[in-house]
Design a protein around this motif. Structure first.
Motif, PDB file in Angstrom:
ATOM      1  N   TYR A 242      24.580  15.222 -35.161  1.00  0.00           N
ATOM      2  CA  TYR A 242      23.049  14.164 -34.698  1.00  0.00           C
ATOM      3  C   TYR A 242      24.451  12.747 -34.304  1.00  0.00           C
ATOM      4  O   TYR A 242      24.816  12.520 -34.898  1.00  0.00           O
ATOM      5  CB  TYR A 242      22.304  13.999 -35.863  1.00  0.00           C
ATOM      6  N   GLU A 243      23.226  11.646 -34.260  1.00  0.00           N
ATOM      7  CA  GLU A 243      24.467  10.107 -33.420  1.00  0.00           C
ATOM      8  C   GLU A 243      23.675   9.871 -34.649  1.00  0.00           C
ATOM      9  O   GLU A 243      22.278  10.415 -34.959  1.00  0.00           O
ATOM     10  CB  GLU A 243      23.649  10.051 -32.193  1.00  0.00           C
ATOM     11  N   ASP A 244      24.619   9.057 -35.500  1.00  0.00           N
ATOM     12  CA  ASP A 244      24.325   8.059 -36.742  1.00  0.00           C
ATOM     13  C   ASP A 244      23.710   6.576 -36.093  1.00  0.00           C
ATOM     14  O   ASP A 244      23.994   5.399 -36.089  1.00  0.00           O
ATOM     15  CB  ASP A 244      25.445   7.841 -37.701  1.00  0.00           C
ATOM     16  N   SER A 245      22.973   6.519 -35.066  1.00  0.00           N
ATOM     17  CA  SER A 245      22.805   5.139 -34.343  1.00  0.00           C
ATOM     18  C   SER A 245      21.679   4.870 -35.432  1.00  0.00           C
ATOM     19  O   SER A 245      20.729   5.397 -35.815  1.00  0.00           O
ATOM     20  CB  SER A 245      22.420   5.444 -33.212  1.00  0.00           C
ATOM     21  N   GLY A 246      21.190   3.397 -35.216  1.00  0.00           N
ATOM     22  CA  GLY A 246      20.203   2.409 -35.076  1.00  0.00           C
ATOM     23  C   GLY A 246      19.893   3.358 -37.336  1.00  0.00           C
ATOM     24  O   GLY A 246      20.407   3.555 -37.332  1.00  0.00           O
ATOM     25  N   PRO A 247      19.310   2.497 -37.677  1.00  0.00           N
ATOM     26  CA  PRO A 247      19.145   2.207 -39.004  1.00  0.00           C
ATOM     27  C   PRO A 247      19.134   3.809 -39.542  1.00  0.00           C
ATOM     28  O   PRO A 247      19.032   4.024 -39.773  1.00  0.00           O
ATOM     29  CB  PRO A 247      17.892   1.379 -39.272  1.00  0.00           C
ATOM     30  N   ALA A 248      20.325   3.449 -41.225  1.00  0.00           N
ATOM     31  CA  ALA A 248      19.916   4.751 -41.820  1.00  0.00           C
ATOM     32  C   ALA A 248      18.535   4.481 -42.821  1.00  0.00           C
ATOM     33  O   ALA A 248      18.012   4.234 -43.150  1.00  0.00           O
ATOM     34  CB  ALA A 248      20.658   4.145 -42.783  1.00  0.00           C
TER      35      ALA A 248
END
Length: 320
Positions: free
Chosen positions: A236-242
């Motif tokens: 999974y890409e850790d893009s964007g807000p957590a």
């Protein structure tokens, strides 16, 4: 002077029933005839037995096979991490038995596995549809542990041996609880051959089981490798807000609701005494499902994983 026939104790002629010698000879003749008839019957029975081929069956503890083959080939016992070509492996076992028991015919393969409420999974259904294969199911508890499989194996082994349905049994498993099954079958004259899968380290079969069987055989990495395929790991890409802790906690509650609906309250009662800890398989299922729903990896985020477990437990406890 009277005739000899008038003298007491002297027989009048052959066949006189008063002659004890003649009675003894008749009794001996009857016994001899009976023995001859018995011998003829035994000879006919032996001739029939000689014409009847020996029969063997294969008894597979699927839990053992998945764990041992998965660890050997894929480096893990977790069924979710690899695919097992059960059909191909069963055929390989049948071929091996055909070679070892050359003058014997196969009765069938018994495939023992666990399932929630003994309801077949789609994979187990496809195995059950294979020719010469009988699927027998025990239960799976909340920790994904098989229950009742060993007793099923013992029951089938003992029954088939007692009724002379098999002369040889190939048993694929490693649990010490199978010792009683081996002893029961041997008590009725069947020979039990233990087959195993090479252990990555040490042994994966109990020593008392190894001591009791009539022969042993181990399948190595080359034998097992064609039937085990490791599944690709989803990244999974850790893009964007957590996600926030509240987001993750909510997802944990969602997963708990699904878990409870599929497992039932009996599984919940088994799980609750372990609070706040989750059994390894349950915790792993929770993590994988949460990552799928969030489309984000939670590996390395200890605080979010704690929030996930908190949400899971809170929902379960609210339903108890």
């Amino acid at each position: 002077m009277s005739d000899a026939g008038d003298i007491p104790g002297i027989p009048d002629g052959p066949g006189d029933p008063s002659d004890p010698t003649d009675a003894g000879g008749s009794a001996a003749s009857d016994i001899g005839a009976q023995l001859e008839r018995t011998n003829q019957l035994l000879r006919r029975m032996l001739a029939e037995v000689a014409k009847t081929p020996s029969t063997h069956a294969i008894f597979v503890d699927a839990g053992y096979v998945y764990a041992a083959a998965g660890l050997l080939v894929a480096g893990t016992e977790d069924r979710r991490s690899f695919d097992l070509d059960a059909e191909g492996l069963i055929e390989a076992f049948i071929d091996k038995a055909r070679t070892i028991f050359a003058d014997s015919r196969l009765l069938r393969v018994y495939w023992y596995d666990g399932a929630r409420r003994r309801i077949h999974t789609s994979e187990q259904q496809s195995i059950a549809e294979l020719p010469d294969v009988k699927v027998r199911l025990g239960n799976l508890n909340a920790n994904n542990q098989q229950k009742g499989v060993d007793s099923l194996i013992r029951s089938d082994l003992e029954s088939l041996a007692r009724h002379r349905a098999i002369s040889d049994a190939a048993l694929i498993g490693g649990d010490e609880d199978l010792v009683s099954a081996v002893e029961a079958a041997q008590g009725y004259g069947a020979r039990v051959h233990l087959w195993g899968i090479e252990a990555a380290e040490g042994r994966n079969q109990a020593e008392p089981l190894l001591w009791e069987v009539d022969s042993q055989r181990t399948f190595d990495l080359d034998f097992c490798k064609p039937y085990v395929t490791r599944r690709p790991v989803t990244m999974y890409e850790d893009s964007g807000p957590a996600p926030t802790r509240d987001d993750v906690r909510f997802v944990g509650a969602q997963i708990a609701a699904t878990w409870l609906s599929s497992r039932g309250r009996a599984a919940l009662a088994q799980l609750l005494p372990g609070h706040p800890y989750l059994p390894g398989p349950v915790d792993q299922d929770l993590l994988v499902e949460a990552e799928r729903l969030l489309q984000r990896s939670l590996r390395g985020h200890a605080d979010l994983r704690r929030a996930l477990r908190d949400g899971f437990w809170q929902h379960l406890q609210s339903q108890y």
